[in-house]
Design an enzyme around this catalytic site. Structure first.
Site, PDB file in Angstrom:
ATOM      1  N   TYR A   1       0.807  -1.215   0.000  1.00 43.33           N
ATOM      2  CA  TYR A   1       0.000   0.000   0.000  1.00 43.33           C
ATOM      3  C   TYR A   1       0.847   1.274   0.000  1.00 43.33           C
ATOM      4  O   TYR A   1       0.736   2.145   0.872  1.00 43.33           O
ATOM      5  CB  TYR A   1      -0.965  -0.012   1.190  1.00 43.33           C
TER       6      TYR A   1
ATOM      7  N   GLU B   1      -5.376   0.557  -4.838  1.00 42.57           N
ATOM      8  CA  GLU B   1      -6.518   1.471  -4.819  1.00 42.57           C
ATOM      9  C   GLU B   1      -7.361   1.362  -6.087  1.00 42.57           C
ATOM     10  O   GLU B   1      -8.596   1.323  -6.025  1.00 42.57           O
ATOM     11  CB  GLU B   1      -6.049   2.918  -4.641  1.00 42.57           C
TER      12      GLU B   1
HETATM   13  C1  LIG Z   1     -12.691   7.719   2.451  1.00 47.24           C
HETATM   14  C2  LIG Z   1     -11.366   7.018   2.600  1.00 47.24           C
HETATM   15  C3  LIG Z   1     -10.317   7.610   3.305  1.00 47.24           C
HETATM   16  C4  LIG Z   1      -9.103   6.942   3.406  1.00 47.24           C
HETATM   17  C5  LIG Z   1      -8.896   5.681   2.812  1.00 47.24           C
HETATM   18  C6  LIG Z   1      -9.920   5.089   2.093  1.00 47.24           C
HETATM   19  C7  LIG Z   1      -9.730   3.766   1.375  1.00 47.24           C
HETATM   20  O1  LIG Z   1     -10.504   2.814   1.650  1.00 47.24           O
HETATM   21  O2  LIG Z   1      -8.810   3.702   0.535  1.00 47.24           O
HETATM   22  C8  LIG Z   1     -11.166   5.751   2.022  1.00 47.24           C
HETATM   23  O3  LIG Z   1     -12.230   5.145   1.395  1.00 47.24           O
HETATM   24  C9  LIG Z   1     -12.261   5.181   0.018  1.00 47.24           C
HETATM   25  O4  LIG Z   1     -11.406   5.646  -0.669  1.00 47.24           O
HETATM   26  C10 LIG Z   1     -13.567   4.620  -0.479  1.00 47.24           C
HETATM   27  C11 LIG Z   1     -13.905   4.693  -1.887  1.00 47.24           C
HETATM   28  C12 LIG Z   1     -14.535   5.647  -0.894  1.00 47.24           C
HETATM   29 ZN   LIG Z   2      -9.073   2.184  -0.634  1.00 49.14          ZN
END
Ligand SMILES: Cc1cccc(C(=O)O)c1OC(=O)C1CC1
Ligand SMILES: [Zn+2]
Ligand SMILES: [Ca+2]
Length: 312
Positions: free
Chosen positions: A158, A167
């Site tokens: 990651y 991602e």
């Molecule tokens: C809102 C958020 C903040 C940090 C990490 C993630 C993460 O899970 O990578 C996250 O969730 C997303 O990106 C999901 C798609 C909306």
């Molecule tokens: Zn994510």
């Protein structure tokens, strides 16, 4: 029977109601599914604290309408919908392929603009009411559970390019589950603003992401831009499915069904923990050759999609 699987209903955070699998015991109903591969798929509440998994979400009449239950209704609906997507579309029984139980916890912390897979379960904040409302939109749930699938398969590290690919895989599978658009998190993101989204795979710059390799972020923020550079493979996947001419390269559409098969096979058969974006091109080409041959329209479209975003 006083102990049985039931079919319940509940009010969604986003309006309307959802049909959800529940469980009854002694006249109390739980967000608890015993009817699928895992022993259970369950949705809990963190009661706006930090302890996990928290406590069960219950109801007295199997229609979960309480305000406090609504995020749970959406997370539970999402978990079983995403379970069914992986089982029915890819023949995968839960995130580990072997029927692992699935736990989700909503109302994590206070005003928390975040959702994540912590290695064991899914965790959802309520948002601060401005940047997000409860982060339980179907494509967010699919994004998080796909992090679990990636963790059980390629294990993409990651950070930097492998992290951007991690991602992107989550975003790509998410828009295949929530199939009506190419936007991500639109129901949860900025409740006061209509028409926007957290990310848009059809047009990553709309979410302040690059859509080509030359514009990639090379700094150290966001674990080396994992939520930034994901826009590059996201755009490639969009072009494979939808087609289009981008940066002077024309890509013939192969459709969502072939695109999701290619990416799932690449993730589970070719990507490793250190696969970078060049490796993502190679892995999706190998998967395409396995599935559809290396001389057909599918292989050409995958090649062209990556070329269009400046890779290969
Ligand atoms: C809102 C958020 C903040 C940090 C990490 C993630 C993460 O899970 O990578 C996250 O969730 C997303 O990106 C999901 C798609 C909306
Ligand atoms: Zn994510
Ligand atoms: Ca969506």
């Amino acid at each position: 029977a006083s102990v049985a699987p039931e079919v319940g209903s509940g009010t969604s955070t986003f309006g309307g109601s959802r049909t959800i699998p529940t469980y009854s015991s002694g006249g109390t109903y739980y967000l608890y599914d015993t009817t699928r591969g895992p022993s259970y798929i369950r949705t809990m509440t963190g009661n706006n604290g930090t302890s996990l998994p928290g406590s069960y979400i219950t109801d007295t009449d199997n229609n979960f309408t309480d305000t406090a239950a609504r995020a749970g209704v959406d997370a539970h609906y999402g978990a079983v919908t995403v379970y069914d997507y992986y089982q029915n579309t890819h023949g995968r029984n839960s995130y580990n392929g072997a029927g692992a139980n699935i736990t989700s916890t909503v109302h994590h912390r206070v005003n928390y603009n975040n959702a994540f897979w912590n290695g064991q379960q899914m965790v959802y904040g309520d948002g601060d009411g401005s940047q997000f409302q409860a982060l339980v939109d179907l494509d967010i749930v699919a994004h998080e559970l796909t992090h679990a699938v990636t963790g059980a398969t390629a294990g993409l590290i990651y950070q930097n390019e492998s992290g951007a690919l991690n991602e992107a895989v989550s975003d790509i599978m998410a828009v295949m589950v929530d199939r009506d658009d190419w936007r991500l998190g639109e129901l949860s993101y900025t409740p006061g603003v209509s028409g926007d989204a957290l990310r848009n795979l059809a047009n990553p710059p709309e979410g302040n992401q690059p859509d080509n390799y030359a514009d990639r972020y090379t700094g150290s923020q966001d674990n080396g831009g994992v939520h930034i550079n994901s826009g590059i493979p996201n755009k490639a996947a969009y072009l494979m499915a939808a087609g289009g001419t981008f940066r002077g390269v024309t890509v013939a559409s192969i459709g969502r069904a072939k695109t999701e098969k290619i990416w799932y096979r690449a993730l589970t058969q070719y990507f490793t923990s250190s696969t970078n974006l060049a490796g993502a091109r190679q892995g999706t080409l190998s998967a395409t050759a396995d599935l559809y041959g290396s001389g057909g329209a599918e292989y050409a479209a995958v090649q062209n999609a990556w070329a269009a975003v400046g890779i290969g």
